[in-house]
Each structure stands twice: as C-alpha cells, then as structure tokens.
Design a protein around this motif. Structure first.
Motif, PDB file in Angstrom:
ATOM      1  N   ASP A  34      -7.088  -1.233  21.164  1.00  0.00           N
ATOM      2  CA  ASP A  34      -5.819  -1.919  21.397  1.00  0.00           C
ATOM      3  C   ASP A  34      -5.688  -3.138  20.494  1.00  0.00           C
ATOM      4  O   ASP A  34      -6.620  -3.502  19.766  1.00  0.00           O
ATOM      5  N   ARG A  35      -4.522  -3.775  20.543  1.00  0.00           N
ATOM      6  CA  ARG A  35      -4.272  -4.915  19.668  1.00  0.00           C
ATOM      7  C   ARG A  35      -5.186  -6.092  19.987  1.00  0.00           C
ATOM      8  O   ARG A  35      -5.585  -6.852  19.102  1.00  0.00           O
TER       9      ARG A  35
ATOM     10  N   THR B  80      -1.933  -5.025  11.607  1.00  0.00           N
ATOM     11  CA  THR B  80      -0.716  -5.398  10.899  1.00  0.00           C
ATOM     12  C   THR B  80       0.206  -4.204  10.721  1.00  0.00           C
ATOM     13  O   THR B  80       1.430  -4.332  10.831  1.00  0.00           O
ATOM     14  N   ASN B  81      -0.358  -3.044  10.455  1.00  0.00           N
ATOM     15  CA  ASN B  81       0.470  -1.846  10.322  1.00  0.00           C
ATOM     16  C   ASN B  81       1.213  -1.566  11.631  1.00  0.00           C
ATOM     17  O   ASN B  81       2.420  -1.282  11.630  1.00  0.00           O
ATOM     18  N   ARG B  82       0.507  -1.661  12.743  1.00  0.00           N
ATOM     19  CA  ARG B  82       1.145  -1.455  14.040  1.00  0.00           C
ATOM     20  C   ARG B  82       2.223  -2.511  14.294  1.00  0.00           C
ATOM     21  O   ARG B  82       3.295  -2.204  14.817  1.00  0.00           O
ATOM     22  N   ASP B  83       1.926  -3.767  13.923  1.00  0.00           N
ATOM     23  CA  ASP B  83       2.902  -4.840  14.115  1.00  0.00           C
ATOM     24  C   ASP B  83       4.181  -4.577  13.327  1.00  0.00           C
ATOM     25  O   ASP B  83       5.290  -4.796  13.823  1.00  0.00           O
TER      26      ASP B  83
ATOM     27  N   TYR C 123       5.101  -0.887  22.367  1.00  0.00           N
ATOM     28  CA  TYR C 123       4.074  -1.078  21.340  1.00  0.00           C
ATOM     29  C   TYR C 123       2.888  -0.205  21.737  1.00  0.00           C
ATOM     30  O   TYR C 123       2.281  -0.402  22.781  1.00  0.00           O
ATOM     31  N   GLN C 124       2.560   0.752  20.885  1.00  0.00           N
ATOM     32  CA  GLN C 124       1.500   1.689  21.231  1.00  0.00           C
ATOM     33  C   GLN C 124       0.145   0.988  21.312  1.00  0.00           C
ATOM     34  O   GLN C 124      -0.279   0.318  20.384  1.00  0.00           O
ATOM     35  N   ASN C 125      -0.508   1.133  22.468  1.00  0.00           N
ATOM     36  CA  ASN C 125      -1.843   0.569  22.687  1.00  0.00           C
ATOM     37  C   ASN C 125      -1.865  -0.939  22.447  1.00  0.00           C
ATOM     38  O   ASN C 125      -2.643  -1.452  21.645  1.00  0.00           O
ATOM     39  N   LEU C 126      -1.024  -1.639  23.191  1.00  0.00           N
ATOM     40  CA  LEU C 126      -0.905  -3.091  23.018  1.00  0.00           C
ATOM     41  C   LEU C 126      -2.055  -3.841  23.670  1.00  0.00           C
ATOM     42  O   LEU C 126      -2.680  -4.697  23.053  1.00  0.00           O
ATOM     43  N   ASN C 127      -2.326  -3.521  24.932  1.00  0.00           N
ATOM     44  CA  ASN C 127      -3.325  -4.286  25.677  1.00  0.00           C
ATOM     45  C   ASN C 127      -4.016  -3.372  26.676  1.00  0.00           C
ATOM     46  O   ASN C 127      -3.426  -2.930  27.643  1.00  0.00           O
ATOM     47  N   ASN C 128      -5.270  -3.109  26.412  1.00  0.00           N
ATOM     48  CA  ASN C 128      -6.035  -2.198  27.261  1.00  0.00           C
ATOM     49  C   ASN C 128      -7.269  -2.907  27.813  1.00  0.00           C
ATOM     50  O   ASN C 128      -8.328  -2.309  27.972  1.00  0.00           O
ATOM     51  N   GLN C 129      -7.122  -4.218  28.117  1.00  0.00           N
ATOM     52  CA  GLN C 129      -8.293  -4.994  28.478  1.00  0.00           C
ATOM     53  C   GLN C 129      -8.747  -4.830  29.922  1.00  0.00           C
ATOM     54  O   GLN C 129      -9.621  -5.549  30.394  1.00  0.00           O
TER      55      GLN C 129
END
Length: 318
Positions: A142-143, A170-173, A249-255
C-alpha cells in the motif's frame, strides 16, 4: 494501470498541496516495460521462517517514527543522482550493486529483483542480476508502506529499493491525480456553483497526507489534513452534502496488516505483501497452527511458494 515514463515521474514528483494541475504526460513505452506481477498462489502450505536479521523491516512499518523527517534531507538529490547514474552507466551504476544489510538469501533476492525491475521497467536496460526476476517486488504494497520505504535513510533498504518504491508510489499518485482531475471536469460541466477543481484537489491531498511517512511530510511541507479539508468545506459553503465522492485510490492504506512478508515463487520472482498480526499471533497458538498447516500440506503441495515473514518475535501476542 497507466505507466508513466521515469522522466515524467521525476518531473511530477512534487506538487503543492491543493494543486489542481492536469497531469499531461505520455505513457511510458510499453515495449520497455517488464510484464506485470504474476499471481504466485495462496498462503496454504507455505513454509514460515522467522528471520532475526530482518526484524527491523517489520518494525519499520509499525513504528510511528518510521520514515522520520531526516529522510527528507537531500531526498531530491538522492533521486536525481540515481537517475543520472543509470542514464550514464546503465546496469553498471554503482548504487545498483548495493547489498541489503540482511544477508539472508530471501532478502538478497528482493534487493536484486528491485534493481532488475528498475533497470528493465523504467529504463529499458538489461537485468543486472541475470538469475533474478525483473518483476515489480512492491506491486502489492500500500501507499503507507511505499512512503516509509522511500524515505527510510537508515540503510534497511537499498538505494534501488527506495528508488523503486518512490517511483511506484508516484505513478499511483499521478493516476489518482488524473482521475480526480477528470472528476472535477465532470462536476464543472454539470454544476458551476463551486470551484470543483480546487475542492477535489484539497480533498484528494487531505486523503493522501494521512498515508505519508514523516519523511515525506517533511519533504512535501503540506499543511495538516484538517486544514486542507477546511479549505474544501469553505468552498462548498460548509455544506457536507455537497462534498463529492472521490475516485478510489488503489491500495491506499492497508495498515491493519502491518507485518511485511516476502513471497517467492518457483520461478524465483518475489513480492512483498502485508500480513495481519492477528493472523499470526495470539501467544504461541497461531505459530503451532501455522507449523501444523505446513506439515499437513507438505506432502500434497511440495512446490508451493515460500513465505518468509520478517517480523519481530517480541510483537507476537504482546
């Protein structure tokens, strides 16, 4: 997912908070890109190893001070130096030969794969480590994890790994910025009662800042999320019902799955993934269950991918 050229990624690496710029960048030449990550199976029947030399990596992803502000110092120069080295020297760039502090075979595989991916995907160069895969080892992270790896200057990650993690993030952003900008254009066409380009931009960045390491926050120097949200609310006359739903946003926060795991398949390609502590630890019972699962499946699935867990034993059940 859209793949931007490495020059585009570095050129668009930094925005001011709330910037409503359109991302105008040609996609990277697909012939220079390595294939996307391949599925390498489920977790059933895996071998679990606890690597003491690699415990710091999982602690990094759990530690509140991870990616500390010092990681922002000289970060632009770090990125640019690596970029120029590859442009001038290709796979002979010195930083690509850096080894991980953890000398375990699994950890070295990951570091070498990152160097290969950087060369082949972003620069169209030959692999440095012939026996290693050139798949993207960070595609599943994730990000939050990507930000912490990018700005960790402790030496836990090689320069190539940090460069790959930052370019992936950065690409995802940029993909997300483009989708948000497209949304604002759509809103503008149907309702001109609010500055939608600014509203969506401030909401977007308020969301992103919650996934940034301390190093990235210091590097970007953005206002707090609450301040960005307040700007957007004021433009909507503080009417929450008018707040637009942003693209995902794909896979933003998976904490909720903070343990970092490394899986490697029979073909030698590997990838990081996040594992929940709850899946592993409740005193010692889960470890016994894991070993039981291994024994149960060893005969029926001898060729299943290996799963190496980089975690602190102290975190188990405590």
């Amino acid at each position: 997912m859209t793949n931007f050229s490495v020059e585009g990624l570095l050129a668009y690496r930094s925005f001011k908070a709330g910037a409503a710029n359109a991302v105008i960048q040609r996609d990277a030449d697909q012939s220079r890109s390595s294939p996307g990550p391949k599925a390498i199976g489920t977790d059933a029947g895996v071998k679990v190893t606890l690597s003491p030399a690699a415990t710091k990596i999982s602690l990094l992803l759990q530690n509140e001070s991870a990616g500390k502000a010092s990681g922002a110092v000289g970060f632009d120069e770090f990125l640019e130096s690596n970029h120029q080295q590859i442009k001038a020297q290709g796979k002979n760039a010195d930083f690509l030969k850096e080894m991980s502090q953890d000398l375990s075979p699994e950890r070295q595989t990951l570091a070498q794969q990152a160097a290969n991916y950087l060369l082949s995907h972003h620069y169209g160069e030959e692999k440095l480590h012939i026996s290693r895969s050139a798949e993207n080892p960070f595609a599943a992270l994730d990000r939050v994890a990507l930000s912490r790896i990018s700005f960790d200057d402790s030496g836990l990650f090689t320069a190539a790994e940090r460069q790959v993690a930052f370019l992936e993030m950065t690409n995802r952003d940029l993909v997300y910025r483009k989708e948000t900008y497209d949304l604002s254009k759509k809103l503008e066409r149907t309702d001109d009662s609010a500055p939608w380009f600014l509203v969506t931009s401030f909401l977007r960045d308020a969301q992103l800042i919650g996934t940034m390491s301390e190093g990235e926050k210091a590097w970007r120097n953005w206002p707090p999320a609450a301040e960005l949200e307040a700007y957007a609310a004021s433009m909507l006359r503080n009417d929450p019902s008018r707040e637009p739903t942003l693209p995902e946003y794909q896979n933003l926060n998976n904490q909720d799955k903070p343990i970092l795991a490394f899986m490697v398949g029979k073909d030698g390609s590997g990838t990081w993934k996040n594992i929940a502590i709850e899946e592993l630890a409740s005193d010692t019972l889960p470890l016994r269950l894991i070993h039981s699962l291994i024994e149960k499946n060893k005969a029926t699935q001898p060729d299943h991918p290996w799963l190496s867990l980089y975690l602190s034993v102290d975190s188990l059940g405590r």
